[in-house]
Write a protein that holds these residues in place. Structure first.
Motif, PDB file in Angstrom:
ATOM      1  N   VAL A 232     132.095 -46.687   0.658  1.00 59.33           N
ATOM      2  CA  VAL A 232     130.893 -45.856   0.799  1.00 59.33           C
ATOM      3  C   VAL A 232     129.727 -46.584   1.450  1.00 59.33           C
ATOM      4  O   VAL A 232     128.754 -45.953   1.873  1.00 59.33           O
ATOM      5  N   GLU A 233     129.808 -47.935   1.554  1.00 58.61           N
ATOM      6  CA  GLU A 233     128.692 -48.672   2.156  1.00 58.61           C
ATOM      7  C   GLU A 233     128.377 -48.157   3.560  1.00 58.61           C
ATOM      8  O   GLU A 233     127.230 -48.228   4.017  1.00 58.61           O
ATOM      9  N   ALA A 234     129.396 -47.630   4.227  1.00 54.06           N
ATOM     10  CA  ALA A 234     129.182 -47.111   5.585  1.00 54.06           C
ATOM     11  C   ALA A 234     128.240 -45.910   5.596  1.00 54.06           C
ATOM     12  O   ALA A 234     127.705 -45.543   6.655  1.00 54.06           O
ATOM     13  N   GLY A 235     128.011 -45.316   4.450  1.00 53.79           N
ATOM     14  CA  GLY A 235     127.127 -44.167   4.396  1.00 53.79           C
ATOM     15  C   GLY A 235     125.667 -44.504   4.204  1.00 53.79           C
ATOM     16  O   GLY A 235     124.810 -43.604   4.226  1.00 53.79           O
ATOM     17  N   ALA A 236     125.346 -45.791   4.016  1.00 56.93           N
ATOM     18  CA  ALA A 236     123.963 -46.164   3.716  1.00 56.93           C
ATOM     19  C   ALA A 236     123.015 -45.783   4.845  1.00 56.93           C
ATOM     20  O   ALA A 236     121.978 -45.143   4.611  1.00 56.93           O
ATOM     21  N   ASP A 237     123.354 -46.177   6.071  1.00 51.12           N
ATOM     22  CA  ASP A 237     122.453 -45.891   7.189  1.00 51.12           C
ATOM     23  C   ASP A 237     122.349 -44.398   7.485  1.00 51.12           C
ATOM     24  O   ASP A 237     121.224 -43.892   7.713  1.00 51.12           O
ATOM     25  N   PRO A 238     123.457 -43.655   7.511  1.00 53.40           N
ATOM     26  CA  PRO A 238     123.309 -42.201   7.720  1.00 53.40           C
ATOM     27  C   PRO A 238     122.429 -41.528   6.665  1.00 53.40           C
ATOM     28  O   PRO A 238     121.658 -40.621   6.991  1.00 53.40           O
ATOM     29  N   LEU A 239     122.544 -41.968   5.443  1.00 49.85           N
ATOM     30  CA  LEU A 239     121.710 -41.384   4.390  1.00 49.85           C
ATOM     31  C   LEU A 239     120.246 -41.761   4.579  1.00 49.85           C
ATOM     32  O   LEU A 239     119.347 -40.941   4.366  1.00 49.85           O
ATOM     33  N   ARG A 240     119.995 -42.998   4.976  1.00 45.14           N
ATOM     34  CA  ARG A 240     118.616 -43.405   5.252  1.00 45.14           C
ATOM     35  C   ARG A 240     118.047 -42.615   6.425  1.00 45.14           C
ATOM     36  O   ARG A 240     116.871 -42.205   6.408  1.00 45.14           O
ATOM     37  N   ASP A 241     118.886 -42.401   7.447  1.00 45.59           N
ATOM     38  CA  ASP A 241     118.435 -41.614   8.596  1.00 45.59           C
ATOM     39  C   ASP A 241     118.092 -40.182   8.193  1.00 45.59           C
ATOM     40  O   ASP A 241     117.250 -39.531   8.837  1.00 45.59           O
ATOM     41  N   ALA A 242     118.740 -39.715   7.129  1.00 41.76           N
ATOM     42  CA  ALA A 242     118.477 -38.365   6.636  1.00 41.76           C
ATOM     43  C   ALA A 242     117.270 -38.305   5.702  1.00 41.76           C
ATOM     44  O   ALA A 242     116.937 -37.240   5.176  1.00 41.76           O
ATOM     45  N   GLY A 243     116.634 -39.474   5.496  1.00 45.85           N
ATOM     46  CA  GLY A 243     115.406 -39.499   4.723  1.00 45.85           C
ATOM     47  C   GLY A 243     115.541 -39.928   3.274  1.00 45.85           C
ATOM     48  O   GLY A 243     114.579 -39.820   2.506  1.00 45.85           O
ATOM     49  N   PHE A 244     116.705 -40.465   2.895  1.00 45.15           N
ATOM     50  CA  PHE A 244     116.922 -40.874   1.510  1.00 45.15           C
ATOM     51  C   PHE A 244     116.691 -42.378   1.342  1.00 45.15           C
ATOM     52  O   PHE A 244     117.012 -43.172   2.232  1.00 45.15           O
ATOM     53  N   ALA A 245     116.136 -42.747   0.188  1.00 42.07           N
ATOM     54  CA  ALA A 245     116.036 -44.164  -0.179  1.00 42.07           C
ATOM     55  C   ALA A 245     117.362 -44.569  -0.807  1.00 42.07           C
ATOM     56  O   ALA A 245     117.809 -43.949  -1.780  1.00 42.07           O
ATOM     57  N   VAL A 246     117.986 -45.613  -0.256  1.00 36.33           N
ATOM     58  CA  VAL A 246     119.350 -45.965  -0.657  1.00 36.33           C
ATOM     59  C   VAL A 246     119.414 -47.429  -1.070  1.00 36.33           C
ATOM     60  O   VAL A 246     118.898 -48.311  -0.369  1.00 36.33           O
ATOM     61  N   GLU A 247     120.053 -47.682  -2.220  1.00 29.59           N
ATOM     62  CA  GLU A 247     120.401 -49.034  -2.630  1.00 29.59           C
ATOM     63  C   GLU A 247     121.916 -49.155  -2.591  1.00 29.59           C
ATOM     64  O   GLU A 247     122.637 -48.236  -3.003  1.00 29.59           O
ATOM     65  N   VAL A 248     122.396 -50.301  -2.093  1.00 29.98           N
ATOM     66  CA  VAL A 248     123.834 -50.522  -1.974  1.00 29.98           C
ATOM     67  C   VAL A 248     124.303 -51.401  -3.119  1.00 29.98           C
ATOM     68  O   VAL A 248     123.794 -52.509  -3.315  1.00 29.98           O
TER      69      VAL A 248
END
Length: 331
Positions: A232-248
């Motif tokens: 799922v780490e590959a989803g961090a940047d797409p989620l950030r681009d969508a406006g979400f704050a993400v911790e891995v």
């Protein structure tokens, strides 16, 4: 519950060989109130209970029913210490009868045993009871004098879930009848379920007091959305681009401050990036989160205490229908 103060501490202080156990604790507990005291091991919870019941000296003002704690009417107090080892070659009935005999007036022994769920085991030797049954006998010894204030230090340790819930119902009934309950516990589920107000003790200081809802609102942090899976780490940047704050984390992504309405946007961002996952979990903060934030304690291997899909619960306590809502989707 009414406004009459039953338990009072003002600037309570206690040290053991230079180690501070209580550092200026002040609190009031009212008639018919269930007050839950939480905190890490060594925070001073048991010391405070002992000081309030007059079984240990402490500096400051410590009162029960308006009298100094050590001078209060003992017949009005029920006390269950954290460690309690009665004679093992007595039956449950004999033990409760013995403690009832220490008072001028006491409740019928069989009634008290029935209240704690031991009617069928009343004639079993204490040494032959299970750990949970032994704890129920100990609770019965604290109830047999029909106290007006009840101090319970870890009352449900070792008691199975059904027995624990039955005891919770008994404590609810006692509080409804005007009994004041002062409860310490490491079970956040228990405290959140029972307590009208909660105090958190850390390093001998009372750092927060309020209703469970007030503490969660002020200190619990935002709701969390957890994406779990090996890649799922590959989803961090797409989620950030969508406006979400993400911790891995390890095999997980944690999105903070996500509302239910935003869950679909997060799932869509993952799908558009072709990121697979094993589970999705959304959780609101609980009293457990308050505890972890204010004590600085953490779970190993997860950013998300209290989220059922990503971590084990603290102190062996699992979430259930009384916990904050959680939405979980398996793929």
């Amino acid at each position: 519950m009414n406004d009459a103060t039953v338990v009072r501490a003002v600037d309570a202080r206690k040290s053991y060989d230079g180690t501070v156990a209580l550092d200026g604790v002040s609190l009031d507990v009212h008639e018919g109130e269930v007050f839950g005291l939480i905190g890490p091991n060594g925070a001073g919870k048991t010391t405070l209970v002992r000081a309030l019941t007059g079984t240990a000296d402490a500096e400051g003002t410590l009162e029960l029913f308006g009298d100094a704690a050590g001078d209060s009417d003992r017949s009005r107090i029920g006390l269950l210490p954290q460690e309690f080892g009665p004679p093992e070659r007595l039956t449950a009935r004999e033990l409760v009868a013995y403690y009832g005999g220490l008072y001028d007036e006491s409740l019928p022994v069989d009634d008290v045993l029935a209240d704690v769920g031991l009617a069928d085991d009343a004639d079993t030797w204490y040494e032959n009871l299970s750990g949970g049954q032994k704890r129920r006998v100990c609770v019965a010894t604290a109830l047999v004098n029909d106290p007006d204030v009840l101090f319970l230090d870890e009352p449900t340790t070792g008691i199975d879930p059904a027995g624990r819930r039955a005891l919770w119902g008994l404590l609810d009934s006692l509080a409804d009848s005007g009994v004041t309950v002062f409860l310490t516990s490491h079970s956040m589920e228990e405290v959140e379920r029972l307590a009208d107000r909660v105090g958190l003790l850390r390093d001998g200081e009372l750092v927060a007091v309020g209703t469970p809802a007030e503490l969660v609102a002020e200190h619990g942090g935002p709701a969390r959305f957890v994406v779990a899976g090996p890649d799922v780490e590959a989803g961090a940047d797409p989620l950030r681009d969508a406006g979400f704050a993400v911790e891995v984390g390890t095999d997980e992504l944690v999105l903070g401050d996500v509302t239910p309405a935003e869950l679909g946007d997060a799932v869509t961002a993952l799908a558009d990036a072709s990121v697979g996952y094993e589970s999705l979990t959304w959780t609101e903060p609980t009293l457990e989160d308050v505890y972890l934030r204010l004590t600085g304690e953490t779970f190993e291997g997860t950013f998300t205490p209290g989220a059922s899909a990503v971590g084990a619960a603290a102190d062996g306590v699992a979430g259930d229908s009384d916990s904050a809502p959680a939405a979980e989707v398996e793929r």
